[in-house]
Design a protein around this motif. Sequence first.
Motif, PDB file in Angstrom:
ATOM      1  N   GLN A  30      20.579  14.117 -12.957  1.00  0.00           N
ATOM      2  CA  GLN A  30      21.019  13.885 -11.779  1.00  0.00           C
ATOM      3  C   GLN A  30      19.779  13.262 -10.755  1.00  0.00           C
ATOM      4  OE1 GLN A  30      23.069  16.929  -9.536  1.00  0.00           O
ATOM      5  NE2 GLN A  30      23.266  15.723  -7.675  1.00  0.00           N
ATOM      6  N   VAL A  31      19.868  12.078 -10.324  1.00  0.00           N
ATOM      7  CA  VAL A  31      18.694  11.561  -9.474  1.00  0.00           C
ATOM      8  C   VAL A  31      18.623  12.212  -8.141  1.00  0.00           C
ATOM      9  CG1 VAL A  31      17.983   9.377  -8.275  1.00  0.00           C
ATOM     10  CG2 VAL A  31      19.216   9.292 -10.500  1.00  0.00           C
ATOM     11  N   GLN A  32      17.280  12.636  -7.978  1.00  0.00           N
ATOM     12  CA  GLN A  32      17.253  13.414  -6.566  1.00  0.00           C
ATOM     13  C   GLN A  32      15.793  12.576  -6.126  1.00  0.00           C
ATOM     14  OE1 GLN A  32      16.650  17.412  -7.505  1.00  0.00           O
ATOM     15  NE2 GLN A  32      18.493  17.797  -6.662  1.00  0.00           N
ATOM     16  N   LEU A  33      15.815  12.386  -4.436  1.00  0.00           N
ATOM     17  CA  LEU A  33      14.851  11.827  -3.870  1.00  0.00           C
ATOM     18  C   LEU A  33      14.536  12.759  -2.762  1.00  0.00           C
ATOM     19  CD1 LEU A  33      16.440   8.243  -3.862  1.00  0.00           C
ATOM     20  CD2 LEU A  33      14.573   8.982  -5.255  1.00  0.00           C
ATOM     21  N   VAL A  34      13.158  12.782  -2.521  1.00  0.00           N
ATOM     22  CA  VAL A  34      12.780  13.659  -1.560  1.00  0.00           C
ATOM     23  C   VAL A  34      11.452  13.210  -0.823  1.00  0.00           C
ATOM     24  CG1 VAL A  34      11.872  15.901  -0.993  1.00  0.00           C
ATOM     25  CG2 VAL A  34      13.303  15.891  -2.855  1.00  0.00           C
ATOM     26  N   GLU A  35      12.063  12.790   0.543  1.00  0.00           N
ATOM     27  CA  GLU A  35      10.944  12.201   1.351  1.00  0.00           C
ATOM     28  C   GLU A  35       9.969  13.160   1.969  1.00  0.00           C
ATOM     29  OE1 GLU A  35      14.844   9.582   1.907  1.00  0.00           O
ATOM     30  OE2 GLU A  35      14.383  11.762   1.678  1.00  0.00           O
ATOM     31  N   SER A  36       8.901  12.609   2.261  1.00  0.00           N
ATOM     32  CA  SER A  36       7.896  13.643   3.386  1.00  0.00           C
ATOM     33  C   SER A  36       7.077  12.714   3.696  1.00  0.00           C
ATOM     34  CB  SER A  36       7.299  14.699   2.412  1.00  0.00           C
ATOM     35  OG  SER A  36       6.604  14.031   1.396  1.00  0.00           O
ATOM     36  N   GLY A  37       5.867  13.169   4.785  1.00  0.00           N
ATOM     37  CA  GLY A  37       5.159  12.354   5.405  1.00  0.00           C
ATOM     38  C   GLY A  37       5.313  11.901   6.802  1.00  0.00           C
ATOM     39  N   GLY A  38       6.505  12.203   7.374  1.00  0.00           N
ATOM     40  CA  GLY A  38       6.867  11.638   8.671  1.00  0.00           C
ATOM     41  C   GLY A  38       6.251  12.585   9.643  1.00  0.00           C
ATOM     42  N   GLY A  39       6.011  12.236  10.954  1.00  0.00           N
ATOM     43  CA  GLY A  39       5.623  12.991  11.996  1.00  0.00           C
ATOM     44  C   GLY A  39       5.443  12.037  13.188  1.00  0.00           C
ATOM     45  N   LEU A  40       4.616  12.493  14.265  1.00  0.00           N
ATOM     46  CA  LEU A  40       4.356  11.812  15.564  1.00  0.00           C
ATOM     47  C   LEU A  40       2.946  11.493  15.291  1.00  0.00           C
ATOM     48  CD1 LEU A  40       4.845  11.431  18.455  1.00  0.00           C
ATOM     49  CD2 LEU A  40       3.782  13.731  19.003  1.00  0.00           C
ATOM     50  N   VAL A  41       2.759  10.079  15.636  1.00  0.00           N
ATOM     51  CA  VAL A  41       1.626   9.362  15.705  1.00  0.00           C
ATOM     52  C   VAL A  41       1.774   8.472  16.905  1.00  0.00           C
ATOM     53  CG1 VAL A  41       2.566   7.396  14.250  1.00  0.00           C
ATOM     54  CG2 VAL A  41       0.163   7.831  14.274  1.00  0.00           C
ATOM     55  N   PRO A  52       0.765   5.076  18.889  1.00  0.00           N
ATOM     56  CA  PRO A  52       0.776   3.457  18.692  1.00  0.00           C
ATOM     57  C   PRO A  52      -0.637   3.161  18.218  1.00  0.00           C
ATOM     58  CG  PRO A  52       1.984   3.886  20.959  1.00  0.00           C
ATOM     59  CD  PRO A  52       1.276   5.007  20.414  1.00  0.00           C
ATOM     60  N   GLY A  53      -0.619   2.249  17.143  1.00  0.00           N
ATOM     61  CA  GLY A  53      -1.842   1.727  16.211  1.00  0.00           C
ATOM     62  C   GLY A  53      -2.119   2.525  15.345  1.00  0.00           C
ATOM     63  N   GLY A  54      -1.702   3.792  15.331  1.00  0.00           N
ATOM     64  CA  GLY A  54      -2.110   4.990  14.115  1.00  0.00           C
ATOM     65  C   GLY A  54      -1.374   4.641  12.852  1.00  0.00           C
ATOM     66  N   SER A  55      -1.471   5.418  11.803  1.00  0.00           N
ATOM     67  CA  SER A  55      -1.047   5.254  10.409  1.00  0.00           C
ATOM     68  C   SER A  55      -0.225   6.518  10.037  1.00  0.00           C
ATOM     69  CB  SER A  55      -2.099   4.951   9.528  1.00  0.00           C
ATOM     70  OG  SER A  55      -2.919   3.641  10.067  1.00  0.00           O
ATOM     71  N   LEU A  56       0.556   6.219   9.070  1.00  0.00           N
ATOM     72  CA  LEU A  56       1.348   7.177   8.180  1.00  0.00           C
ATOM     73  C   LEU A  56       1.521   6.897   6.979  1.00  0.00           C
ATOM     74  CD1 LEU A  56       4.157   8.848  10.893  1.00  0.00           C
ATOM     75  CD2 LEU A  56       1.964   9.925   9.996  1.00  0.00           C
ATOM     76  N   ARG A  57       1.437   7.803   6.202  1.00  0.00           N
ATOM     77  CA  ARG A  57       1.732   7.472   4.778  1.00  0.00           C
ATOM     78  C   ARG A  57       3.023   8.360   4.407  1.00  0.00           C
ATOM     79  NH1 ARG A  57      -1.322   8.411  -1.106  1.00  0.00           N
ATOM     80  NH2 ARG A  57      -0.820  10.599  -0.639  1.00  0.00           N
ATOM     81  N   GLY A 100       2.532  -7.123   6.361  1.00  0.00           N
ATOM     82  CA  GLY A 100       1.003  -7.174   6.899  1.00  0.00           C
ATOM     83  C   GLY A 100       0.511  -5.800   7.376  1.00  0.00           C
ATOM     84  N   ARG A 101       1.577  -5.095   7.623  1.00  0.00           N
ATOM     85  CA  ARG A 101       1.286  -3.591   8.116  1.00  0.00           C
ATOM     86  C   ARG A 101       1.688  -2.623   7.233  1.00  0.00           C
ATOM     87  NH1 ARG A 101       3.933  -1.908  12.689  1.00  0.00           N
ATOM     88  NH2 ARG A 101       5.881  -2.894  12.080  1.00  0.00           N
ATOM     89  N   PHE A 102       2.788  -2.731   6.504  1.00  0.00           N
ATOM     90  CA  PHE A 102       3.153  -1.687   5.446  1.00  0.00           C
ATOM     91  C   PHE A 102       2.938  -2.294   4.084  1.00  0.00           C
ATOM     92  CE2 PHE A 102       7.015   0.015   8.376  1.00  0.00           C
ATOM     93  CZ  PHE A 102       6.073   0.190   9.372  1.00  0.00           C
ATOM     94  N   THR A 103       2.538  -1.263   3.205  1.00  0.00           N
ATOM     95  CA  THR A 103       2.061  -1.225   1.934  1.00  0.00           C
ATOM     96  C   THR A 103       2.991  -0.454   0.836  1.00  0.00           C
ATOM     97  OG1 THR A 103       0.031  -2.179   2.370  1.00  0.00           O
ATOM     98  CG2 THR A 103       0.477  -1.490   0.179  1.00  0.00           C
ATOM     99  N   ILE A 104       3.768  -0.774   0.060  1.00  0.00           N
ATOM    100  CA  ILE A 104       4.517  -0.085  -0.767  1.00  0.00           C
ATOM    101  C   ILE A 104       3.677   0.100  -2.052  1.00  0.00           C
ATOM    102  CG2 ILE A 104       6.173  -1.889  -1.722  1.00  0.00           C
ATOM    103  CD1 ILE A 104       8.222   0.347  -1.646  1.00  0.00           C
ATOM    104  N   SER A 105       3.857   1.466  -2.740  1.00  0.00           N
ATOM    105  CA  SER A 105       3.012   1.604  -3.881  1.00  0.00           C
ATOM    106  C   SER A 105       3.646   2.722  -4.632  1.00  0.00           C
ATOM    107  CB  SER A 105       1.485   1.923  -3.676  1.00  0.00           C
ATOM    108  OG  SER A 105       1.404   3.071  -2.992  1.00  0.00           O
ATOM    109  N   ARG A 106       3.539   2.848  -5.883  1.00  0.00           N
ATOM    110  CA  ARG A 106       3.930   4.104  -6.707  1.00  0.00           C
ATOM    111  C   ARG A 106       2.729   4.784  -7.606  1.00  0.00           C
ATOM    112  NH1 ARG A 106       5.389  -0.476 -10.303  1.00  0.00           N
ATOM    113  NH2 ARG A 106       4.770   0.611 -12.535  1.00  0.00           N
ATOM    114  N   ASN A 146       0.613   1.126   8.603  1.00  0.00           N
ATOM    115  CA  ASN A 146      -0.477   0.898   9.588  1.00  0.00           C
ATOM    116  C   ASN A 146      -0.133   0.155  10.867  1.00  0.00           C
ATOM    117  OD1 ASN A 146      -2.261   2.234   7.576  1.00  0.00           O
ATOM    118  ND2 ASN A 146      -2.679   0.234   6.524  1.00  0.00           N
ATOM    119  N   THR A 147      -0.845   0.221  11.779  1.00  0.00           N
ATOM    120  CA  THR A 147      -0.734  -0.209  13.077  1.00  0.00           C
ATOM    121  C   THR A 147       0.784  -0.156  13.597  1.00  0.00           C
ATOM    122  OG1 THR A 147      -2.220  -2.106  12.133  1.00  0.00           O
ATOM    123  CG2 THR A 147      -1.237  -2.509  14.364  1.00  0.00           C
ATOM    124  N   LEU A 148       1.020   1.284  13.540  1.00  0.00           N
ATOM    125  CA  LEU A 148       2.490   1.389  13.843  1.00  0.00           C
ATOM    126  C   LEU A 148       2.863   1.238  15.421  1.00  0.00           C
ATOM    127  CD1 LEU A 148       2.576   4.808  11.905  1.00  0.00           C
ATOM    128  CD2 LEU A 148       4.364   2.997  11.741  1.00  0.00           C
TER     129      LEU A 148
END
Length: 127
Positions: free
Chosen positions: A1-12, A14-19, A66-72, A84-86
């Motif tokens: 069964q496929v499961q997906l779990v996100e993490s890494g959100g928060g309060l930042v 303007p101009g800051g970054s999150l992954r 130009g601001r977001f990068t997806i990777s694996r 970046n540059t949120l």
Amino acid sequence: QVQLVESGGGLVQPGGSLRLSCAASGFTSISYNIIWFRQAPGKEREGVSCINKPYGSTKYADSAKGRFTISRDDAKNTVYLQMNTLKPDDTGVYYCAADPSTTYCSGRVFRSEYNYWGQGTQVTVSS
């Protein structure tokens, strides 16, 4: 069964970054897409970015280019969204979705329906 779990959100600020991270498991197909979406209060869900494993196809919404990068990281079965540059307009709940029936991120990837979703992670960009 496929499961997906996100993490890494928060309060930042303007101009800051999150992954953000999307840990994926349970796939039986060799190839699948992981797609990031977001939804702000009172707004429709919108696609942000897509990546295919193992072929590496990627796609970005105009708002992310130009601001977001997806990777694996295949060893960890995890897809990342480096933001970046949120801006305050980036605020919303970010979800990852999976499509195990494809080999690339097509032009329709942000308009398609998906059966597999994570629970979402909140991103708030505010001073």
